[in-house]
Design an enzyme around this catalytic site. Structure first.
Site, PDB file in Angstrom:
ATOM      1  N   LYS A   1      18.475  91.846  43.422  1.00 49.90           N
ATOM      2  CA  LYS A   1      18.208  92.793  44.522  1.00 49.90           C
ATOM      3  C   LYS A   1      16.933  92.429  45.267  1.00 49.90           C
ATOM      4  O   LYS A   1      16.863  92.549  46.486  1.00 49.90           O
ATOM      5  CB  LYS A   1      18.071  94.226  43.958  1.00 49.90           C
TER       6      LYS A   1
ATOM      7  N   ASP B   1      19.275  93.586  37.570  1.00 48.59           N
ATOM      8  CA  ASP B   1      18.874  92.172  37.610  1.00 48.59           C
ATOM      9  C   ASP B   1      19.894  91.285  38.320  1.00 48.59           C
ATOM     10  O   ASP B   1      20.067  90.119  37.981  1.00 48.59           O
ATOM     11  CB  ASP B   1      18.623  91.647  36.182  1.00 48.59           C
TER      12      ASP B   1
ATOM     13  N   GLN C   1      17.532  99.078  39.212  1.00 44.25           N
ATOM     14  CA  GLN C   1      18.579  99.108  38.176  1.00 44.25           C
ATOM     15  C   GLN C   1      19.956  98.789  38.778  1.00 44.25           C
ATOM     16  O   GLN C   1      20.024  97.966  39.662  1.00 44.25           O
ATOM     17  CB  GLN C   1      18.588 100.447  37.435  1.00 44.25           C
TER      18      GLN C   1
ATOM     19  N   HIS D   1      11.725  93.085  40.085  1.00 37.89           N
ATOM     20  CA  HIS D   1      12.408  92.393  41.180  1.00 37.89           C
ATOM     21  C   HIS D   1      11.645  91.116  41.506  1.00 37.89           C
ATOM     22  O   HIS D   1      10.474  91.161  41.868  1.00 37.89           O
ATOM     23  CB  HIS D   1      12.491  93.287  42.418  1.00 37.89           C
TER      24      HIS D   1
HETATM   25  P1  GDP Z   1      16.619  92.248  40.500  1.00 36.93           P
HETATM   26  O1  GDP Z   1      16.021  93.106  39.442  1.00 36.93           O
HETATM   27  O2  GDP Z   1      17.996  92.673  40.877  1.00 36.93           O
HETATM   28  O3  GDP Z   1      15.727  92.079  41.709  1.00 36.93           O
HETATM   29  O4  GDP Z   1      16.773  90.805  39.845  1.00 36.93           O
HETATM   30  P2  GDP Z   1      15.689  90.011  38.942  1.00 36.93           P
HETATM   31  O5  GDP Z   1      14.592  89.539  39.816  1.00 36.93           O
HETATM   32  O6  GDP Z   1      15.335  90.827  37.757  1.00 36.93           O
HETATM   33  O7  GDP Z   1      16.574  88.828  38.398  1.00 36.93           O
HETATM   34  C1  GDP Z   1      17.227  87.948  39.263  1.00 36.93           C
HETATM   35  C2  GDP Z   1      16.688  86.513  39.016  1.00 36.93           C
HETATM   36  O8  GDP Z   1      17.551  85.599  39.622  1.00 36.93           O
HETATM   37  C3  GDP Z   1      15.325  86.273  39.633  1.00 36.93           C
HETATM   38  O9  GDP Z   1      14.630  85.368  38.805  1.00 36.93           O
HETATM   39  C4  GDP Z   1      15.657  85.619  40.984  1.00 36.93           C
HETATM   40  O10 GDP Z   1      14.619  84.770  41.457  1.00 36.93           O
HETATM   41  C5  GDP Z   1      16.870  84.837  40.619  1.00 36.93           C
HETATM   42  N1  GDP Z   1      17.848  84.657  41.697  1.00 36.93           N
HETATM   43  C6  GDP Z   1      18.237  85.524  42.662  1.00 36.93           C
HETATM   44  N2  GDP Z   1      19.260  85.022  43.375  1.00 36.93           N
HETATM   45  C7  GDP Z   1      19.524  83.795  42.857  1.00 36.93           C
HETATM   46  C8  GDP Z   1      20.498  82.785  43.136  1.00 36.93           C
HETATM   47  O11 GDP Z   1      21.350  82.923  44.015  1.00 36.93           O
HETATM   48  N3  GDP Z   1      20.473  81.658  42.333  1.00 36.93           N
HETATM   49  C9  GDP Z   1      19.557  81.489  41.340  1.00 36.93           C
HETATM   50  N4  GDP Z   1      19.602  80.382  40.611  1.00 36.93           N
HETATM   51  N5  GDP Z   1      18.641  82.421  41.055  1.00 36.93           N
HETATM   52  C10 GDP Z   1      18.632  83.562  41.792  1.00 36.93           C
HETATM   53  P1  IMO Z   2      16.028  96.114  37.822  1.00 39.13           P
HETATM   54  O1  IMO Z   2      15.662  96.992  39.000  1.00 39.13           O
HETATM   55  C1  IMO Z   2      17.895  95.849  33.884  1.00 39.13           C
HETATM   56  C2  IMO Z   2      17.568  99.376  31.301  1.00 39.13           C
HETATM   57  C3  IMO Z   2      16.723  99.268  30.059  1.00 39.13           C
HETATM   58  C4  IMO Z   2      17.466 100.242  29.143  1.00 39.13           C
HETATM   59  C5  IMO Z   2      17.901 101.346  30.095  1.00 39.13           C
HETATM   60  C6  IMO Z   2      16.986 102.557  30.108  1.00 39.13           C
HETATM   61  O2  IMO Z   2      15.089  94.974  37.599  1.00 39.13           O
HETATM   62  O3  IMO Z   2      17.462  95.697  37.927  1.00 39.13           O
HETATM   63  P2  IMO Z   2      14.567 102.996  31.131  1.00 39.13           P
HETATM   64  O4  IMO Z   2      13.246 102.362  30.825  1.00 39.13           O
HETATM   65  O5  IMO Z   2      14.983 102.887  32.555  1.00 39.13           O
HETATM   66  O6  IMO Z   2      14.664 104.419  30.627  1.00 39.13           O
HETATM   67  O7  IMO Z   2      15.637 102.162  30.237  1.00 39.13           O
HETATM   68  O8  IMO Z   2      17.919 100.756  31.398  1.00 39.13           O
HETATM   69  N1  IMO Z   2      16.873  99.021  32.550  1.00 39.13           N
HETATM   70  C7  IMO Z   2      17.091  97.889  33.236  1.00 39.13           C
HETATM   71  N2  IMO Z   2      17.886  96.835  32.958  1.00 39.13           N
HETATM   72  N3  IMO Z   2      17.204  95.877  35.039  1.00 39.13           N
HETATM   73  C8  IMO Z   2      16.422  96.938  35.350  1.00 39.13           C
HETATM   74  O9  IMO Z   2      15.818  97.080  36.550  1.00 39.13           O
HETATM   75  C9  IMO Z   2      16.307  97.995  34.410  1.00 39.13           C
HETATM   76  N4  IMO Z   2      15.624  99.171  34.384  1.00 39.13           N
HETATM   77  C10 IMO Z   2      15.987  99.788  33.241  1.00 39.13           C
HETATM   78  O10 IMO Z   2      16.726  97.955  29.540  1.00 39.13           O
HETATM   79  O11 IMO Z   2      18.638  99.636  28.641  1.00 39.13           O
HETATM   80 MG    MG Z   3      15.184  92.965  37.525  1.00 37.57          MG
END
Ligand code: GDP
Ligand code: IMO
Ligand code: MG
Length: 427
Positions: free
Chosen positions: A16, A13, A223, A41
């Site tokens: 990416k 999170d 992840q 994502h």
């Molecule tokens: P990922 O799993 O790595 O793709 O990340 P997620 O989407 O799960 O979580 C990242 C969150 O942060 C999302 O809601 C994005 O829209 C937000 N985000 C990404 N880059 C930025 C940033 O530079 N600033 C802010 N405020 N939000 C961001």
């Molecule tokens: P993105 O791509 C954050 C965590 C789960 C759990 C552990 C194992 O959005 O960054 P699983 O279902 O994969 O066997 O769970 O990994 N986990 C993540 N945490 N972001 C993710 O994906 C995750 N994908 C799995 O919460 O702790």
């Molecule tokens: Mg994520």
């Protein structure tokens, strides 16, 4: 032959999806190489927000070919509903390619994931419940079902029966659940086969030919480094290799082809699920990071655990991935703190430790050693260049760069595509 890997440097999170989408306009292929729909994502384009779980974030860039590599685990029902959801919003998904060697998440893998977590009780991993671990376990046990098996009915039936043999014993005798009927599973899977067929391809051949033709290929990790099955905080990890080496095995591209490895790094730290997290906050600062950063899981809707930036982890990510660059995200979330603590080392049983300990016991005992950096109060969301940032924000970025061991080549100051400061170009 530019091949870039973009991966999470912390516990997932990090942003990416946004980073991949940003580069999507200038790359020819975006490839997922591991994980499955445990990922969430988020990509924000103008006033539109997309939450992608299985599909590569490049799917939103019309000129880019999205690829699901052999290392990914595919839940066919999720795949089809994600595709139709995007089609309904006017996104053309016809270019998608899926490896015939990718493994299928079957309904019984999802059941096993849920019942084993329940059985673990207090010791549970906190998985996403999407069947990820059991599907990879079947792959390693050589009883997995692959995408190509959907096109040979008798092979599929034999394989599903073989996989269910032992599982039904465990489900009925150990977990007190009903046995799963092989023919029903086969019927369900065959129901998806023709809808998926147009996308199935020899992705290894396609990607290697693309690299020969000087196309730009971006490998998008799911992840993060600390969730890696080999290099993460085992057993509180996911069941694949999000680290850079995973891009090679998960896509069938040799390591000599990778030219750049970009670590996505949040300006603070979050984690979902169980496991150690030295800089975790249980006070109002943690609550504020969660609120301002919108730190709620995209996949499961769980609140993310929040803490200060941990440079020990960032250094570790640089090392195990051979990072060439960082993309620092969510710097804007830190606006308003008078002072910002940054963890520069750990104290473990009275001793200062600069690097991540290999021992799980030591890591569980690690206490953060903080240095305080001065904060800023100016709105930075409109900053377009590094020089636009207030001096204290510049110093925060420089300090993180120094501590983390690789140059910070881009900075996110908001969720949108254009809310990014580009320092060094990636391509
Ligand atoms: P990922 O799993 O790595 O793709 O990340 P997620 O989407 O799960 O979580 C990242 C969150 O942060 C999302 O809601 C994005 O829209 C937000 N985000 C990404 N880059 C930025 C940033 O530079 N600033 C802010 N405020 N939000 C961001
Ligand atoms: P993105 O791509 C954050 C965590 C789960 C759990 C552990 C194992 O959005 O960054 P699983 O279902 O994969 O066997 O769970 O990994 N986990 C993540 N945490 N972001 C993710 O994906 C995750 N994908 C799995 O919460 O702790
Ligand atoms: Mg994520």
């Amino acid at each position: 032959m530019p091949a870039l890997v973009l991966l999470g440097a912390q516990w997932g999170d990090e942003g990416k999806g946004k980073a991949t989408d940003l580069l999507g306009g200038s790359v020819d292929y975006v490839v997922r190489y591991q994980g499955g729909n445990n990922a969430g994502h988020t990509v924000v384009v103008g006033d539109q927000k997309y939450a992608l779980h299985l599909l590569p974030s490049g799917i939103l860039s019309p000129d880019c070919t999205p690829v699901i590599g052999n290392g990914v685990v595919v839940d066919p029902s999720v795949l089809l509903s994600e595709l139709s959801g995007l089609n309904e919003r006017g996104i053309d998904t016809s270019k998608l390619l899926i490896s015939g060697n990718a493994h299928i998440i079957t309904p019984y893998n999802v059941t096993v994931d849920k019942v084993t977590e329940r059985f673990l009780g207090k010791r549970k991993i906190g998985t996403t419940g999407r069947g990820i671990g059991p599907t990879y376990a079947d792959k390693i046990n050589r009883v997995g079902i692959r995408v190509q098996d959907l096109y040979d009915e008798s092979i599929l039936a034999q394989k599903v029966e073989a996989a269910l043999d032992a599982k039904n014993q465990i489900l009925t005798k150990l977990y007190n659940r009903r046995a799963i009927a092989a023919d029903q599973v086969v019927e369900e899977l065959l129901g998806y086969a023709e809808q998926i067929r147009p996308y199935v391809a020899d992705t290894v051949l396609v990607l290697n030919q693309a690299l020969e033709d000087n196309k730009v290929v971006l490998f998008e990790g799911g992840q993060g480094t600390l969730l890696d099955i080999d290099h993460g905080t085992y057993p509180f990890v996911t069941s694949s290799n999000p680290t850079a080496g995973g891009a090679c095995t998960g896509a069938g591209v040799g390591p000599t082809k990778i030219s750049r490895v970009i670590g996505i790094l949040k300006a603070y730290t979050t984690r979902v699920g169980a496991g150690p997290f030295p800089t975790e906050l249980f006070d109002e600062d943690g609550e504020a990071l969660r609120r301002i950063g919108g730190e709620r899981g995209v996949t499961t809707g769980r609140d993310r655990r929040c803490g200060w930036f941990d440079a020990v982890i960032a250094r570790y990510a640089t090392r195990v991935n051979g990072l060439t660059d960082f993309f620092l995200t969510k710097l804007d979330v830190l606006t308003g703190w008078e002072q910002i603590p940054v963890c520069v080392a750990y104290e473990i049983d009275g001793t200062r430790v600069e690097e991540l300990p290999y021992s799980q016991t030591d890591f569980h005992h690690a206490k953060p050693v903080y240095e305080m950096l001065p904060g800023w109060s100016e709105d930075i969301t409109k900053a377009k260049t590094f020089a636009d940032l207030p001096k204290n924000a510049q110093d925060y970025v420089k300090a993180l760069e120094e501590l983390s061991g690789a140059p910070i080549s881009a900075i996110g100051v908001g969720p949108g595509r254009d809310e990014t400061i580009e320092i060094n170009s990636f391509i």
